[in-house]
Design a protein around this motif. Structure first.
Motif, short mmCIF file in Angstrom:
data_model
loop_
_atom_site.label_atom_id
_atom_site.label_comp_id
_atom_site.label_asym_id
_atom_site.label_seq_id
_atom_site.Cartn_x
_atom_site.Cartn_y
_atom_site.Cartn_z
N ILE A 75 0.93 -1.19 0.01
CA ILE A 75 0.09 0.04 -0.14
C ILE A 75 0.92 1.36 0.03
N PHE A 76 1.85 1.23 0.96
CA PHE A 76 2.76 2.29 1.00
C PHE A 76 3.35 2.54 -0.46
N PHE A 77 3.95 1.61 -1.07
CA PHE A 77 4.67 2.01 -2.29
C PHE A 77 3.83 2.39 -3.68
N LEU A 79 1.04 3.98 -3.18
CA LEU A 79 0.61 5.48 -3.11
C LEU A 79 1.94 6.21 -2.93
N ALA A 80 3.13 5.98 -2.15
CA ALA A 80 4.31 6.88 -2.17
C ALA A 80 4.93 6.84 -3.60
N GLY A 81 5.01 5.81 -4.40
CA GLY A 81 5.71 5.64 -5.46
C GLY A 81 4.96 6.01 -6.95
N GLY A 82 3.57 5.41 -6.53
CA GLY A 82 2.81 5.61 -7.81
C GLY A 82 1.97 6.71 -8.06
N SER A 83 1.02 7.18 -6.86
CA SER A 83 0.10 7.93 -7.23
C SER A 83 0.59 9.43 -6.83
N THR A 84 1.91 9.52 -6.42
CA THR A 84 2.71 10.79 -6.51
C THR A 84 3.06 11.07 -7.71
N VAL A 85 3.73 10.25 -8.53
CA VAL A 85 4.25 10.50 -9.95
C VAL A 85 3.29 10.70 -10.81
N TRP A 151 4.90 16.45 9.64
CA TRP A 151 4.82 16.82 11.27
C TRP A 151 6.16 16.52 11.50
N ARG A 152 6.74 17.33 12.46
CA ARG A 152 8.05 16.81 13.06
C ARG A 152 7.90 17.34 14.47
N GLU A 153 8.68 16.52 15.51
CA GLU A 153 8.60 16.89 16.63
C GLU A 153 10.18 17.33 17.22
N VAL A 227 10.20 22.31 -1.35
CA VAL A 227 10.47 21.18 -0.72
C VAL A 227 9.34 20.01 -0.79
N VAL A 228 8.90 19.91 -2.09
CA VAL A 228 7.74 18.71 -2.37
C VAL A 228 8.25 17.55 -2.12
N PHE A 229 9.50 17.28 -2.06
CA PHE A 229 9.98 16.11 -1.64
C PHE A 229 10.52 15.78 -0.21
N GLY A 230 10.07 16.82 0.83
CA GLY A 230 10.42 16.87 2.14
C GLY A 230 11.93 17.09 2.49
N ASP A 233 16.55 13.66 7.02
CA ASP A 233 16.93 12.28 6.96
C ASP A 233 15.42 11.66 6.42
N ARG A 234 14.32 12.03 6.73
CA ARG A 234 13.26 11.10 6.22
C ARG A 234 12.57 12.11 4.92
N SER A 235 13.31 12.48 4.20
CA SER A 235 12.82 13.16 3.03
C SER A 235 12.78 11.90 1.81
N CYS A 236 12.04 12.19 0.81
CA CYS A 236 11.60 11.20 -0.17
C CYS A 236 12.92 10.24 -0.48
N ALA A 237 12.65 8.89 -0.40
CA ALA A 237 13.78 7.92 -0.62
C ALA A 237 13.63 7.86 -2.33
N GLY A 238 12.54 8.22 -2.97
CA GLY A 238 12.50 7.83 -4.34
C GLY A 238 12.55 9.08 -5.45
N LYS A 239 13.08 10.20 -4.88
CA LYS A 239 13.13 11.31 -5.86
C LYS A 239 13.84 11.17 -7.09
N MET A 241 14.07 8.82 -8.67
CA MET A 241 13.35 7.84 -9.62
C MET A 241 11.91 8.44 -10.24
N ALA A 242 11.62 9.40 -9.25
CA ALA A 242 10.34 10.06 -9.63
C ALA A 242 10.46 10.86 -10.87
N TYR A 243 11.77 11.79 -10.69
CA TYR A 243 12.12 12.74 -11.74
C TYR A 243 12.23 11.82 -13.07
C1 HEM Z 1 6.90 13.31 -7.47
C2 HEM Z 1 6.79 12.15 -6.83
C3 HEM Z 1 6.90 12.10 -5.42
C4 HEM Z 1 6.79 13.04 -4.48
C5 HEM Z 1 6.30 14.47 -4.50
C6 HEM Z 1 7.23 12.56 -3.12
C7 HEM Z 1 7.17 13.23 -1.99
C8 HEM Z 1 7.35 12.63 -0.90
C9 HEM Z 1 7.55 13.17 0.53
C10 HEM Z 1 6.70 14.64 0.81
C11 HEM Z 1 7.81 12.40 1.58
C12 HEM Z 1 7.91 12.71 3.08
C13 HEM Z 1 9.08 13.23 3.28
C14 HEM Z 1 9.33 13.81 4.75
O1 HEM Z 1 8.53 13.19 5.58
O2 HEM Z 1 10.17 14.42 4.88
C15 HEM Z 1 7.99 11.14 0.73
C16 HEM Z 1 8.66 9.93 1.39
C17 HEM Z 1 9.01 8.66 0.80
N1 HEM Z 1 9.02 8.68 -0.62
FE1 HEM Z 1 8.29 9.88 -1.92
N2 HEM Z 1 7.73 11.22 -3.49
C18 HEM Z 1 7.53 10.94 -4.65
C19 HEM Z 1 7.83 9.74 -5.49
C20 HEM Z 1 8.19 8.49 -4.63
C21 HEM Z 1 8.62 7.48 -5.48
C22 HEM Z 1 8.88 7.17 -7.01
C23 HEM Z 1 9.22 6.57 -4.47
C24 HEM Z 1 9.67 5.15 -4.49
C25 HEM Z 1 9.46 4.35 -5.69
C26 HEM Z 1 8.97 7.25 -3.28
C27 HEM Z 1 9.40 6.63 -2.15
C28 HEM Z 1 9.43 7.22 -0.76
C29 HEM Z 1 9.81 6.47 0.58
C30 HEM Z 1 10.31 5.29 0.53
C31 HEM Z 1 9.60 7.46 1.47
C32 HEM Z 1 9.91 7.43 3.02
C33 HEM Z 1 11.08 7.99 3.39
C34 HEM Z 1 11.61 7.83 4.90
O3 HEM Z 1 10.61 7.88 5.69
O4 HEM Z 1 12.46 7.42 5.00
N3 HEM Z 1 8.63 8.32 -3.47
N4 HEM Z 1 7.99 11.25 -0.49
#
Ligand code: HEM
Length: 316
Positions: A75-77, A79-85, A151-153, A227-230, A233-239, A241-243
């Motif tokens: 579910i996470f991937f 949403l995080a990797g599919g619906s974002t792109v 959110w950050r604490e 900062v659309v990818f955060g 340390d916890r910023s987007c791991a797939g940045k 790949m997304a581009y």
């Molecule tokens: C345009 C596309 C994308 C956007 C805008 C985006 C944005 C984000 C944001 C805002 C976060 C949270 C960062 C934070 O809390 O500071 C995040 C986390 C994450 N994203 Fe993306 N994302 C995108 C695509 C992807 C893709 C393609 C993948 C992987 C296939 C991915 C994997 C992840 C993972 C694994 C995390 C959690 C990182 C962690 O907690 O250590 N994302 N993303």
């Protein structure tokens, strides 16, 4: 619900997060989504773990995954990797359909950079398409695919000094965050924030004049605020790949097709209503904040470019 949460804590926090992510959707969407995920899981688990070098193979390991972990990861991937792109691509196509000048410049860049559709692959030529990157960045700004606050604490550290953000003392245990959509539309960082202008992201090339220095400064400030990818340390791991996915898809679309908004009312899917607020103007792509960005449209008509599509036919 108590049972579900207890199980999730035992098997990782991911499923809790994932279930919360679905909270903003209606029942029908959640049902369609969970069916699609169930199908993905069934298909993949029916094959050997190492039959493909994919995420499933990477996370399964020797001990296997608990079914809840598998659901959480899936579910996470999606949403995080599919619906974002998907939002990044839909937003870019929406804005291109409203801005013929931008469309023409981008189409020209792609069509000059490559000599066939098959050549459009990740690599130096695609990376050299700076206007494409500017279009994607501007679209991510206007319609961030994850618009919610992250959110950050404050970290608990042994110090008497209070933790201060923008002049406000943040007591321990308090979470702080700023809505990403709000940052992306803040005129302090982005001049005319409701105007889709990819040019704002281009590196100035017209000599080292004072005006250029000013533009460099404002561009550096925009970059910091984008900062659309955060962040951290916890910023987007797939940045990256997304581009790569968004660049590849948009470049291929513009190579093989021309497109425009569907005629009449059908073409208004995803548009604002023309209300008095700037975000409700017709040319603003409407996203709904459900942590990710839910959206409808755009509704576009694609016309194949006959010569280029011959190449497409011969390669499929
Ligand atoms: C345009 C596309 C994308 C956007 C805008 C985006 C944005 C984000 C944001 C805002 C976060 C949270 C960062 C934070 O809390 O500071 C995040 C986390 C994450 N994203 Fe993306 N994302 C995108 C695509 C992807 C893709 C393609 C993948 C992987 C296939 C991915 C994997 C992840 C993972 C694994 C995390 C959690 C990182 C962690 O907690 O250590 N994302 N993303």
């Amino acid at each position: 619900m108590v049972y579900t949460l207890t199980m999730c804590i035992t098997h990782g926090h991911l499923l809790v997060t994932s279930l919360l992510l679905l909270g903003g959707w209606g029942k029908k969407k959640v049902a369609v989504f969970t069916q699609a995920v169930a199908k993905l899981i069934a298909e993949r688990t029916s094959q050997l773990v190492d039959s493909k070098p994919d995420f499933y193979a990477a996370v399964t390991g020797d001990g296997g995954l608990h079914p809840l972990e598998l659901w959480g990861e899936a579910i996470f991937f999606v949403l995080a990797g599919g619906s974002t792109v998907a939002t990044a691509i839909c937003g870019s196509l929406f804005h291109l359909s409203w801005h013929p000048d931008v469309y023409a410049r981008l189409a020209s860049e792609i069509r000059k950079a490559f000599s066939s559709g098959r050549d459009i692959q990740p690599g130096p030529i695609l990376s050299s398409c700076t206007y494409l990157r500017a279009v994607i960045d501007e679209s991510l700004r206007m319609t961030p695919p994850a618009p919610s606050p992250l959110w950050r604490e404050p970290e608990v550290v042994a110090t008497d000094k209070p933790f201060v953000v923008d002049g406000h003392i943040i007591p321990p245990g308090t979470e702080v965050g700023v809505h990403l959509w709000a940052i992306m539309h803040n005129p302090e960082y982005f001049d005319e924030p409701f105007t889709f202008r990819p040019e704002r992201w281009l590196v100035p090339t017209d000599g080292d004049t004072e005006q250029t220095a000013e533009r460099r400064k404002s561009r550096a400030q925009m970059r910091r605020a984008h900062v659309v990818f955060g962040l951290g340390d916890r910023s987007c791991a797939g940045k990256s790949m997304a581009y790569m996915e968004a660049s590849l898809t948009i470049a291929k679309i513009l190579w093989y097709f021309d497109f425009e908004r569907a005629p009449g009312k059908k073409g208004s899917l995803g548009c604002g209503q023309g209300g008095k607020n700037p975000w409700d103007a017709y040319d603003q792509f409407q996203i709904h904040d459900v942590l990710g960005a839910d959206h409808d449209g755009p509704n576009l008509v694609f016309k194949p470019r006959p010569e280029q599509c011959e190449d497409l036919d011969s390669t499929t």
